[in-house]
Design an enzyme around this catalytic site. Sequence first.
Site, mmCIF file in Angstrom:
data_model
loop_
_atom_site.group_PDB
_atom_site.id
_atom_site.type_symbol
_atom_site.label_atom_id
_atom_site.label_comp_id
_atom_site.label_asym_id
_atom_site.label_seq_id
_atom_site.Cartn_x
_atom_site.Cartn_y
_atom_site.Cartn_z
ATOM 1 N N GLU A 188 -1.770 -10.354 -3.308
ATOM 2 C CA GLU A 188 -2.898 -9.730 -2.597
ATOM 3 C C GLU A 188 -2.912 -8.247 -2.931
ATOM 4 O O GLU A 188 -1.882 -7.580 -2.895
ATOM 5 C CB GLU A 188 -2.722 -9.929 -1.081
ATOM 6 C CG GLU A 188 -3.744 -9.172 -0.254
ATOM 7 C CD GLU A 188 -3.550 -9.364 1.262
ATOM 8 O OE1 GLU A 188 -3.070 -10.430 1.687
ATOM 9 O OE2 GLU A 188 -3.880 -8.433 2.002
ATOM 10 N N GLU A 193 -8.556 -0.366 3.013
ATOM 11 C CA GLU A 193 -8.170 -0.961 4.293
ATOM 12 C C GLU A 193 -7.890 0.147 5.300
ATOM 13 O O GLU A 193 -7.267 1.162 4.963
ATOM 14 C CB GLU A 193 -6.910 -1.828 4.124
ATOM 15 C CG GLU A 193 -6.490 -2.540 5.402
ATOM 16 C CD GLU A 193 -5.288 -3.472 5.198
ATOM 17 O OE1 GLU A 193 -4.496 -3.217 4.275
ATOM 18 O OE2 GLU A 193 -5.146 -4.432 5.963
#
Length: 370
Positions: A188, A193
């Site tokens: 990932e 974020e």
Amino acid sequence: MEKGNQISSFTRDAPPAYGFDDPYTTPQGSSWHPRNWGKKTWIGVVLGAVVLIVVIIVGAVVGVRNNAYPSYSRLNYTLEDDYSGSTFFDNFDYFTGFDPAHGFVHYVDQPGSESLNLTFASANSAILRVDTTDTNATTGRKSARISSKKQYNSGLFIFDVLNSPYGCSTWPALWLYGDQDTWPLQGEIDVMEAVNLANTGNQMTLHTTEGCKMDRKRKQTGKTLAKDCWNQTDSNEGCGVQGSTATFGQEFNQNGGGVYATELRSDGIRMWFFPRNAIPADITAGTSPDPSTWGEALSDFPKTDCDISKHFTNQSIIANIDLCGDFAGQASVFSKGCSGTCSDFVAFQASSFQTAFWEFKSFKVYSAAT
Ligand SMILES: *[C@@H]1O[C@H](CO)[C@@H](O)[C@H](O)[C@H]1NC(C)=O
Ligand SMILES: *[C@@H]1O[C@H](CO)[C@@H](O)[C@H](O)[C@H]1NC(C)=O
Ligand SMILES: *[C@@H]1O[C@H](CO)[C@@H](O)[C@H](O)[C@H]1NC(C)=O
Ligand SMILES: *[C@@H]1O[C@H](CO)[C@@H](O)[C@H](O)[C@H]1NC(C)=O
Ligand SMILES: *[C@@H]1O[C@H](CO)[C@@H](O)[C@H](O)[C@H]1NC(C)=O
């Protein structure tokens, strides 16, 4: 020894009983001359030399180890995919299952997202937002999570972002990842974020299976948060790098957003951030962007202690806005700038979600001619 000590006290011309005891002797009788060394001295000298050699070798090995760095040789990129315009969402699947990150959220399917206007694409941009109409969302609030139908093993991803979501309880992300069922086997890559007020800078993070660390030489301007990418360390914190406050949230948006360029190749993963007024000409031109001309990246995850090609495969592009959940919903995290409980905020503060939207100008994926 005793005798030597007595003599050496004041008697300069007497021969030393044990050479190494007398610092005042003439050159001929010098304790510095190997001819005059005793057995103990020799042992000491040899041991000292051995220790010195070991220190030099270990130092050299550690030095070489810490300075190892991939070549990141120039690659010739050409456009492979262009996600933009009014058909933007046609190239994505909508995730509708139970949120794997335990958010207080309902991810809505494509027809529902379109009718609620949670996703909306025009010629100029694509918007993905959280519902702002439900004033009593007691089982969680509606949002969207999209995943590109196409998957990638390498490439240069140019994410042109006009607006990033922020606000209490939000956990937005723009990321790359493989198959949900086998996570984190295919790896990932979190490109953008943040949580809640999103005023501490963007976090760029990798999550992997065991054996991927970032404890060697890196060339990046961002701040390292953690070095082990393995999901079983530090409660799946991942190996993160943080940017300045201008790299996400209100400050990012006020500057008109910008471009996150993410390069995934066997040498490593690098991410650059360019605010709207500093986007390199070769990105704007869009024909053959060349990372070797952009200077130091914001985050750098070299292959030195991580087999990048093995840990990152079949990557889809994901964009979503989660609410509460494993990250934003932690009491200690939520309480930094937000009051009450995260789920109450989600349920009852509908109008606060006006700032919770992504707006993408385009995603362009370039592949290297080999
Ligand atoms: C880059 O790739 C394109 C398309 O394959 C090719 O036409 C061009 O000559 C290449 N340029 C360089 C510098 O290798
Ligand atoms: C959906 O959102 C877009 C972008 O904010 C807006 O321009 C459009 O009017 C909205 N459509 C409806 C039906 O509300
Ligand atoms: C909110 O929803 C709950 C549970 O569905 C319900 O009991 C309550 O009456 C609702 N409140 C309002 C003001 O609609
Ligand atoms: C890490 O991934 C493994 C699967 O490889 C999973 O069993 C485990 O629960 C994960 N751990 C955390 C903390 O996410
Ligand atoms: C990636 O996807 C391909 C095609 O679906 C599959 O054959 C391959 O096993 C996948 N790779 C990994 C590491 O899961």
